[in-house]
Design a protein around this motif. Structure first.
Motif, PDB file in Angstrom:
ATOM      1  N   UNK A  50       0.833  -1.197   0.000  1.00 49.82           N
ATOM      2  CA  UNK A  50       0.000   0.000   0.000  1.00 49.82           C
ATOM      3  C   UNK A  50       0.870   1.251   0.000  1.00 49.82           C
ATOM      4  N   UNK A  51       1.926   1.240   0.829  1.00 51.93           N
ATOM      5  CA  UNK A  51       2.823   2.397   0.876  1.00 51.93           C
ATOM      6  C   UNK A  51       3.515   2.603  -0.464  1.00 51.93           C
ATOM      7  N   UNK A  52       3.904   1.479  -1.116  1.00 55.94           N
ATOM      8  CA  UNK A  52       4.560   1.600  -2.419  1.00 55.94           C
ATOM      9  C   UNK A  52       3.600   2.155  -3.469  1.00 55.94           C
ATOM     10  N   UNK A  53       2.321   1.783  -3.362  1.00 51.12           N
ATOM     11  CA  UNK A  53       1.317   2.313  -4.285  1.00 51.12           C
ATOM     12  C   UNK A  53       1.111   3.810  -4.031  1.00 51.12           C
ATOM     13  N   UNK A  54       1.077   4.192  -2.736  1.00 52.36           N
ATOM     14  CA  UNK A  54       0.886   5.598  -2.386  1.00 52.36           C
ATOM     15  C   UNK A  54       2.079   6.446  -2.820  1.00 52.36           C
ATOM     16  N   UNK A  59       9.880   1.819   0.065  1.00 49.01           N
ATOM     17  CA  UNK A  59       9.871   0.507   0.696  1.00 49.01           C
ATOM     18  C   UNK A  59      11.171   0.250   1.426  1.00 49.01           C
ATOM     19  N   UNK A  60      11.256  -0.913   2.033  1.00 46.04           N
ATOM     20  CA  UNK A  60      12.435  -1.301   2.804  1.00 46.04           C
ATOM     21  C   UNK A  60      12.788  -2.730   2.454  1.00 46.04           C
ATOM     22  N   UNK A  61      14.088  -3.008   2.330  1.00 47.81           N
ATOM     23  CA  UNK A  61      14.545  -4.334   1.946  1.00 47.81           C
ATOM     24  C   UNK A  61      15.727  -4.731   2.825  1.00 47.81           C
ATOM     25  N   UNK A  62      15.618  -5.877   3.481  1.00 45.98           N
ATOM     26  CA  UNK A  62      16.714  -6.416   4.285  1.00 45.98           C
ATOM     27  C   UNK A  62      17.426  -7.493   3.476  1.00 45.98           C
ATOM     28  N   UNK A  63      18.682  -7.247   3.137  1.00 44.63           N
ATOM     29  CA  UNK A  63      19.468  -8.155   2.302  1.00 44.63           C
ATOM     30  C   UNK A  63      20.583  -8.769   3.143  1.00 44.63           C
ATOM     31  N   UNK A  64      20.728 -10.077   3.057  1.00 44.87           N
ATOM     32  CA  UNK A  64      21.833 -10.773   3.704  1.00 44.87           C
ATOM     33  C   UNK A  64      22.790 -11.297   2.651  1.00 44.87           C
ATOM     34  N   UNK A  65      24.087 -11.218   2.913  1.00 43.92           N
ATOM     35  CA  UNK A  65      25.094 -11.671   1.955  1.00 43.92           C
ATOM     36  C   UNK A  65      26.089 -12.580   2.665  1.00 43.92           C
ATOM     37  N   UNK A  85      16.112   5.388  -5.388  1.00 42.42           N
ATOM     38  CA  UNK A  85      16.554   6.099  -4.179  1.00 42.42           C
ATOM     39  C   UNK A  85      15.551   6.071  -3.039  1.00 42.42           C
ATOM     40  N   UNK A  86      14.298   5.780  -3.336  1.00 37.46           N
ATOM     41  CA  UNK A  86      13.302   5.762  -2.273  1.00 37.46           C
ATOM     42  C   UNK A  86      13.248   4.472  -1.486  1.00 37.46           C
ATOM     43  N   UNK A 242      10.108 -19.228  -0.296  1.00 43.20           N
ATOM     44  CA  UNK A 242       9.022 -19.555  -1.227  1.00 43.20           C
ATOM     45  C   UNK A 242       7.659 -19.148  -0.676  1.00 43.20           C
ATOM     46  N   UNK A 243       7.529 -19.095   0.652  1.00 41.75           N
ATOM     47  CA  UNK A 243       6.237 -18.765   1.252  1.00 41.75           C
ATOM     48  C   UNK A 243       6.087 -17.273   1.529  1.00 41.75           C
ATOM     49  N   UNK A 244       7.047 -16.503   1.063  1.00 40.02           N
ATOM     50  CA  UNK A 244       7.004 -15.055   1.291  1.00 40.02           C
ATOM     51  C   UNK A 244       6.544 -14.343   0.029  1.00 40.02           C
ATOM     52  N   UNK A 245       5.445 -13.611   0.132  1.00 39.63           N
ATOM     53  CA  UNK A 245       4.941 -12.844  -1.004  1.00 39.63           C
ATOM     54  C   UNK A 245       5.892 -11.691  -1.287  1.00 39.63           C
ATOM     55  N   UNK A 246       6.353 -11.590  -2.520  1.00 40.06           N
ATOM     56  CA  UNK A 246       7.311 -10.543  -2.875  1.00 40.06           C
ATOM     57  C   UNK A 246       6.626  -9.181  -2.879  1.00 40.06           C
ATOM     58  N   UNK A 247       7.184  -8.236  -2.083  1.00 40.12           N
ATOM     59  CA  UNK A 247       6.648  -6.878  -2.113  1.00 40.12           C
ATOM     60  C   UNK A 247       7.306  -6.097  -3.258  1.00 40.12           C
ATOM     61  N   UNK A 248       6.859  -4.886  -3.543  1.00 32.83           N
ATOM     62  CA  UNK A 248       7.423  -4.140  -4.671  1.00 32.83           C
ATOM     63  C   UNK A 248       8.934  -3.938  -4.588  1.00 32.83           C
TER      64      UNK A 248
END
Length: 279
Positions: A50-54, A59-65, A85-86, A242-248
């Motif tokens: 919803x926030x990405x649509x607004x 958005x926020x993304x947690x990446x592990x490497x 950049x957002x 696999x059970x996680x719905x991908x957000x924008x």
């Protein structure tokens, strides 16, 4: 506690074993906790979308490497941020076990790694080749030889990653058909940087990701040995549950990995054709 009591009355089952030492979930309680986590994840994904649509591109993304990926992950993420950049990105680096556990526990959204886990469901996006090579100091006796057999390596000291790392697993698979390999004593180190320094100091030879040694090769401080069957080709993947719905934000990062991820892998000049990974 009050709500759990109400739910227990509705279900006709105890969700927690209660004692003076505290509460522990029963089998039904574990199922209830999993359901609550699923609901929480669904709601979080909903609000993020919803926030990405607004506000497009947020958005926020947690990446592990995994630790080997730290040699390119910052550049890759910087390039992604320049296009988006957002989107806020939090990067964490750890060993293979730690990153897999973070993905299992939903602590990260996506993992950059070599060999995807197999003990729970994941989606894996291949974005580039990952060569593994044998290295030595330029002054090492093997550094001037060509077409080395695996057996030619046995008289020399090996410096290896810790058991359980992806690199160590590939080495054990590669050397598994060599008599006496399992009985050899190796010097074990948990850091690619420490391994490189040890090899440059003449302590032995090492099996390592080629993406960790680009600078040392350019400066002439390390040399890739010409071993038959090497370099071994593995791949780099972006891995999500696999059970996680991908957000924008996740979809944008996956699209970027697929289109441009390989550009940010360190360039490794080598005259030897890569061999397929048998693992």
């Amino acid at each position: 506690l009050f709500r759990s009591k109400q739910l227990e009355e509705q279900l006709g089952l105890s969700l927690f074993d209660r004692s003076r030492n505290g509460m522990r979930p029963t089998v039904a309680g574990e199922a209830a906790l999993r359901a609550a986590r699923d609901v929480e994840l669904r709601l979080r994904s909903f609000f993020e979308e919803v926030e990405a649509i607004k506000e497009a591109g947020s958005g926020r993304l947690a990446v592990g490497a995994v630790s080997t990926a730290k040699y390119f992950a910052p550049q890759l993420i910087a390039a992604f941020r320049a296009k988006h950049p957002g989107i806020e990105i939090v990067l964490s680096v750890g060993n293979r076990f730690g990153i897999i556990d973070a993905l299992r526990q939903y602590d990260i959204d996506l993992a950059l790694m070599g060999r995807p886990p197999r003990d729970f469901g994941v989606r894996s996006l291949l974005f580039g080749d990952h060569p593994l090579v044998m290295i030595a100091a330029p002054t090492h006796p093997l550094s001037q030889r060509r077409s080395l057999a695996k057996e030619d390596l046995l008289p020399y000291q090996f410096i290896v990653r810790e058991a359980g790392s992806g690199t160590r697993s590939s080495l054990d698979i590669f050397m598994s058909d060599v008599s006496g390999w399992q009985e050899l004593r190796h010097t074990e180190m948990t850091s690619n940087e420490t391994i490189k320094q040890a090899v440059m100091a003449g302590m032995g030879i090492a099996f390592i990701s080629a993406h960790t040694i680009a600078m040392e090769l350019e400066l002439g401080r390390l040399k890739i040995l010409d071993v038959e069957g090497m370099p071994i080709r593995r791949q780099w993947y972006g891995v999500t549950r696999a059970d996680r719905e991908a957000n924008p934000a996740m979809r944008a990062f996956n699209d970027f990995l697929l289109a441009e991820g390989a550009r940010y892998l360190p360039f490794i000049p080598t005259i030897y054709p890569m061999q397929p990974d048998e693992g």
